[in-house]
Design an enzyme around this catalytic site. Sequence first.
Site, PDB file in Angstrom:
ATOM      1  N   CYS A   1      45.961  41.177  34.112  1.00  0.00           N
ATOM      2  CA  CYS A   1      45.641  40.748  35.482  1.00  0.00           C
ATOM      3  C   CYS A   1      46.241  39.399  35.862  1.00  0.00           C
ATOM      4  CB  CYS A   1      44.126  40.706  35.666  1.00  0.00           C
ATOM      5  SG  CYS A   1      43.305  42.262  35.265  1.00  0.00           S
TER       6      CYS A   1
ATOM      7  N   HIS B   1      43.006  36.627  41.572  1.00  0.00           N
ATOM      8  CA  HIS B   1      43.070  38.008  41.111  1.00  0.00           C
ATOM      9  C   HIS B   1      41.917  38.784  41.729  1.00  0.00           C
ATOM     10  CE1 HIS B   1      42.924  41.628  38.904  1.00  0.00           C
ATOM     11  NE2 HIS B   1      41.913  41.260  38.128  1.00  0.00           N
TER      12      HIS B   1
ATOM     13  N   ASN C   1      40.638  46.886  42.065  1.00  0.00           N
ATOM     14  CA  ASN C   1      41.302  46.014  41.095  1.00  0.00           C
ATOM     15  C   ASN C   1      42.616  46.677  40.689  1.00  0.00           C
ATOM     16  OD1 ASN C   1      42.197  44.670  38.798  1.00  0.00           O
ATOM     17  ND2 ASN C   1      40.164  44.406  37.933  1.00  0.00           N
TER      18      ASN C   1
END
Length: 317
Positions: free
Chosen positions: A113, A243, A273
């Site tokens: 990520c 993020h 995500n």
Amino acid sequence: MNGSRIAAVGHYQPARVLTNEDLAGLVDTSDEWIRSRVGIRTRHIAGPDEPVDELAAHAAAKALAAAGLGPDAIDLVLVATSTAVDRSPNMAARVAARLGIPSPAAMDVNVVCAGFTHALATADHTVRAGAATRALVIGADKMSDITDWTDRTTCVLVGDGAGAAVVEAMDVPDGAVPGISPVLWGSLPEMGHAVRIEGTPSRFAQEGQAVYRWATTQLPPLARAACERAGLTPADLAAVVLHQANLRIIEPLAEKIGAVNAVVARDVTVSGNTSAASIPMALSKLVERGEISSGDPVLLFGFGGNLSYAGQVVRCP
């Protein structure tokens, strides 16, 4: 040239939208349960005929078009991804082939990520060192490929997509601000078990509470330190693009950073995500919607897998 800047950005998401109601038909969950815990309403899911490099190439082509450049202007391709199926050729080489980029250095960056902000820093360093003139930096992940769709703790989180930036050299006079400020990065390798993509077939798993506590307590001072490296305070920021992990992480983290005048990216609510894709995709959408203007200072801060982090202030293209 003694600096670099982001000349243009672009993003791409697959057409298929998976809603919370759709997920309620797969696992024991509900729209209310998902929204209250992670803030996500929808996510985009790629089909079996849409590989990671295709997502990446679409986003990169948009960034090139926005910069007014052709493929031959690029001499470095960096793709941040943790969902490549094959080891070779890598995603960067496959993207370069799709776009017709001649003879680039082509490398993948796997920091999950935090991959895009690591790759962006690498491009900045490479361009400032004179080893490249213009770079394509791409974050692309197909999280649906590594998801256990029977596990409601993880399948409600993920989405697929890609975001890209064109990075080019710039001259920074003494006392002026570079387009990409120095990175602050690091990791907690002993905590690598907190976020994992392991096994055969590979599956995404995480210790959600551990990640939440780490992100909301340990990352705010690091994000402020990234601002200090740019010679700014958090109050100077026009936008904060973290993020896009979970709205319950993004909102308290943004508040603790102290960016009181900044637009806070909340793309997670409609995209889920998307791992390495989340920061460039959210940045591209802010630019596309006109929520930030050219030259505005924006904090990018990636965190997650390996409990790695990387953040830097950039000037909006």
